[in-house]
Design an enzyme around this catalytic site. Structure first.
Site, PDB file in Angstrom:
ATOM      1  CG  ASP A 148      44.367  10.113 -34.578  1.00 58.36           C
ATOM      2  OD1 ASP A 148      43.597  10.987 -34.136  1.00 58.36           O
ATOM      3  OD2 ASP A 148      43.984   9.222 -35.370  1.00 58.36           O
TER       4      ASP A 148
ATOM      5  CG  ASP B 212      56.241  12.424 -21.675  1.00 55.36           C
ATOM      6  OD1 ASP B 212      55.885  13.085 -20.687  1.00 55.36           O
ATOM      7  OD2 ASP B 212      56.970  11.414 -21.595  1.00 55.36           O
TER       8      ASP B 212
ATOM      9  CE  LYS C 182      41.467   7.287 -32.705  1.00 55.16           C
ATOM     10  NZ  LYS C 182      41.819   7.880 -34.019  1.00 55.16           N
TER      11      LYS C 182
ATOM     12  CE1 TYR D 121      46.275   7.922 -17.249  1.00 54.74           C
ATOM     13  CE2 TYR D 121      48.083   7.683 -15.695  1.00 54.74           C
ATOM     14  CZ  TYR D 121      47.624   7.935 -16.973  1.00 54.74           C
ATOM     15  OH  TYR D 121      48.522   8.184 -17.977  1.00 54.74           O
TER      16      TYR D 121
ATOM     17  CG  ASP E 146      50.988  10.296 -18.916  1.00 60.13           C
ATOM     18  OD1 ASP E 146      51.984  11.028 -18.802  1.00 60.13           O
ATOM     19  OD2 ASP E 146      51.000   9.095 -18.589  1.00 60.13           O
TER      20      ASP E 146
END
Ligand code: ATP
Length: 365
Positions: free
Chosen positions: A235, A263, A202, A145, A259
């Protein structure tokens, strides 16, 4: 050393709240959150700011000069709606206001509680409210970001675009430490202690940044022997969140994964309209905002769910140590959900205003 609730001005009786509704449904849900806070009896003084798309289109101002310094200096907390408007294609105002607040005020911890209020809101079968009560602590000032990167030979067949993922030792360490401190200082809603911090990354693919996160997590977790430390690749975590959300307690992760997984987590608690968040740097003025965006397709129709904003207001009040008022608001939202006094997205028939008014009227004293 990081400690919780060290804000000097907490000793004051009245708190000063900056209110920035912003764009789209932000302008509809934030007035409901303000109304509910007023009805809660919390001693607050509100000052509203018109930062957002309308102001930008009128006079090109995104953030007035000295705007962030003024917020930090003159207010105890900031309540924000959402930014984003189809008329501002570049989204420059959203970037300057929202990312500006997070980055320039260095609000490095984005705290997103994930709590299921009623089984009917969860799309998973057999999942009860006690099964979904975890918190995502998202790094808020680094990662992808920062807009580092660039393009080369744009528009040609040889075009190259890079988007850099910035991870500093300081940034990684402080967010991991925040997660452990949060775990130590907060209970679950049933009163039991929080006991686990899970780092999500990750690192098998993003090896350089991953190694920094892994090493730092190992070092910091060694200082918290009473807390169980765990790790999951992002994942695998997405799958586990759907298969068995009971296993999660405190999750710490980078800006982008935070982020995305919040959701997904919002889906477990009834959708984006139900999710709350705070942007925090201990000891400084914090900024609180619902997880949802400005939702242009439903804006201006009095259909947006105000509960995410109202639960965000409760989170802000709790942060300012208005514990009774926060409890009252959360209890009223729970009751509204149980009685179906909600907007349509979660099965009710009320409009945004009517749902907010129901909460304001139905808080027990
Ligand atoms: P951003 O990028 O700013 O997060 P976005 O466009 O990706 O924004 P949102 O604006 O959060 O996402 O909303 C996506 C969709 O989710 C909306 O169009 C709407 O259908 C639904 N939604 C979001 N918030 C609410 C809400 N408070 N009440 C009802 N539906 C909502």
């Amino acid at each position: 050393m990081l400690t919780f609730h060290p804000v000097e001005h907490q000793k004051q009786a009245r708190k000063r709240i900056a209110v920035i509704p912003g764009d789209g449904i932000g302008k509809e849900v934030i007035p409901q959150a303000v109304k509910v806070m007023q009805a809660s009896g919390a001693t607050l003084d509100f000052t509203e700011f018109d930062w957002g798309a309308d102001r930008y289109l009128r006079d090109q101002t995104t953030v007035p000069p000295d705007g962030f310094a003024m917020l930090a200096r003159d207010f105890d907390a900031i309540l924000v709606g959402a930014f984003g408007d189809p008329r501002v294609k570049s989204n420059i105002h959203a970037k300057e206001i929202l990312l500006g607040m997070r980055f320039k005020m260095d609000l490095y911890a984005n705290v997103r509680p994930v709590r299921l209020l009623d089984a009917a809101l969860c799309p998973l079968k057999g999942v009860e409210p006690k099964d979904v009560d975890f918190v995502v602590v998202r790094e808020n000032t680094e990662g992808v970001y920062t807009d580092a990167g660039g393009v080369f030979k744009q528009g040609t067949p040889d075009e190259i675009a890079t988007q850099e993922d910035i991870n500093t030792r300081k940034g990684v360490e402080r967010i991991i430490r925040y997660a452990f401190e949060y775990c130590k200082a907060h209970q679950k809603h049933d009163g039991s202690p929080r006991t686990k911090v899970l780092m999500c990354d990750k690192s098998n693919a993003m090896t350089h940044a991953g190694e920094l996160w892994q090493r730092t997590f190992k070092e910091v977790s060694a200082e918290y022997t009473q807390i169980t430390s765990q790790h999951m690749y992002v994942d695998a975590l997405c799958m586990q969140m759907i298969r068995d959300p009971r296993q999660f307690d405190v999750i710490v992760t980078n800006n982008m994964f935070g982020d995305i997984i919040t959701d997904l987590a919002a889906g477990l608690q009834g959708g984006l309209g139900m999710a709350a968040s705070g942007n925090i740097h201990p000891g400084r003025t914090g900024m609180f905002e619902p997880v949802h965006g400005s939702a242009p397709p439903i804006a201006g129709k009095n259909v947006a769910n105000p509960f995410g904003a109202i639960l965000t207001a409760a989170m802000m009040l709790r942060h300012l140590e208005f514990t009774n008022e926060a409890d009252k608001i959360e209890a009223a939202v729970l009751e509204a959900v149980r009685q179906g006094k909600t907007t349509e997205d979660i099965g009710g028939k009320l409009g945004t205003r009517e749902a907010g008014e129901w909460i304001a009227r139905n808080m027990s004293s």
